[in-house]
Design a protein around this motif. Structure first.
Motif, short mmCIF file in Angstrom:
data_model
loop_
_atom_site.label_atom_id
_atom_site.label_comp_id
_atom_site.label_asym_id
_atom_site.label_seq_id
_atom_site.Cartn_x
_atom_site.Cartn_y
_atom_site.Cartn_z
N LEU A 1 0.83 -1.21 0.00
CA LEU A 1 0.00 0.00 0.00
C LEU A 1 0.86 1.26 0.00
O LEU A 1 0.60 2.19 -0.75
CB LEU A 1 -0.93 0.01 1.22
N ASN A 2 1.89 1.27 0.85
CA ASN A 2 2.76 2.44 0.93
C ASN A 2 3.50 2.71 -0.38
O ASN A 2 3.74 3.87 -0.73
CB ASN A 2 3.76 2.30 2.08
N ARG B 1 2.28 1.99 -3.19
CA ARG B 1 1.21 2.21 -4.17
C ARG B 1 1.16 1.15 -5.27
O ARG B 1 0.77 1.40 -6.39
CB ARG B 1 1.28 3.61 -4.75
N ARG C 1 -4.26 -1.06 -4.53
CA ARG C 1 -5.25 -0.14 -3.98
C ARG C 1 -6.15 -0.92 -3.05
O ARG C 1 -6.42 -2.10 -3.26
CB ARG C 1 -6.02 0.61 -5.07
N ASP D 1 -12.11 4.32 -2.75
CA ASP D 1 -10.89 3.79 -2.14
C ASP D 1 -10.74 4.34 -0.72
O ASP D 1 -11.10 5.49 -0.44
CB ASP D 1 -9.66 4.18 -2.96
N PRO E 1 -8.82 6.05 2.15
CA PRO E 1 -7.70 6.99 2.17
C PRO E 1 -6.43 6.36 2.74
O PRO E 1 -6.50 5.51 3.64
CB PRO E 1 -8.18 8.13 3.06
N GLN E 2 -5.29 6.79 2.24
CA GLN E 2 -3.99 6.24 2.64
C GLN E 2 -3.79 6.30 4.16
O GLN E 2 -3.32 5.34 4.76
CB GLN E 2 -2.86 6.98 1.91
N TRP E 3 -4.17 7.40 4.79
CA TRP E 3 -3.98 7.53 6.24
C TRP E 3 -4.81 6.49 7.00
O TRP E 3 -4.36 5.97 8.01
CB TRP E 3 -4.32 8.95 6.72
N CYS F 1 -5.74 3.52 5.78
CA CYS F 1 -5.10 2.21 5.54
C CYS F 1 -3.99 1.99 6.54
O CYS F 1 -3.90 0.94 7.16
CB CYS F 1 -4.50 2.16 4.13
N ARG F 2 -3.10 2.98 6.66
CA ARG F 2 -1.98 2.86 7.58
C ARG F 2 -2.46 2.60 9.00
O ARG F 2 -1.92 1.75 9.71
CB ARG F 2 -1.11 4.12 7.54
N THR G 1 -2.31 -2.02 -8.96
CA THR G 1 -2.25 -0.77 -9.71
C THR G 1 -1.34 -0.95 -10.92
O THR G 1 -0.64 -1.97 -11.03
CB THR G 1 -1.69 0.37 -8.84
#
Length: 89
Positions: free
Chosen positions: A40-41, A43, A46, A54, A56-58, A60-61, A81
């Motif tokens: 994920l980090n 990319r 997804r 999707d 959000p990245q924050w 997911c972390r 991706t």
């Protein structure tokens, strides 16, 4: 990149997959959390919930860092991706 991460990308070439299936590619929860978070980090994948945008990245972390994703595997899916495809082809 570990062999489980490469296997994850390879499996996702066939289409998105539920996290319950992806979890089976890793030897234990710690490897799963670390491996998928790394994908994920970078990319390469997804992270999403069917019928919703999707994640959000924050978020997911947070889910992976806290480990709370392990209780919610049925709610989420991964898809590869274009960058992830390039990494393995």
């Amino acid at each position: 990149m570990s062999s489980a991460e490469l296997e994850t990308l390879d499996q996702l070439l066939g289409g998105d997959m539920p996290l319950t299936t992806i979890r089976q590619l890793y030897p234990d929860d710690a490897a799963f959390l670390q491996g998928v978070l790394g994908l994920l980090n970078s990319r390469d994948v997804r992270f999403f919930s069917p019928g919703k945008p999707d994640v959000p990245q924050w978020h997911c972390r947070a889910l992976f860092t806290e480990g709370s994703i392990l209780e919610k595997l049925t709610m989420f899916r991964l898809d590869i991706t274009d960058q992830g495809i390039r990494r393995i082809l």
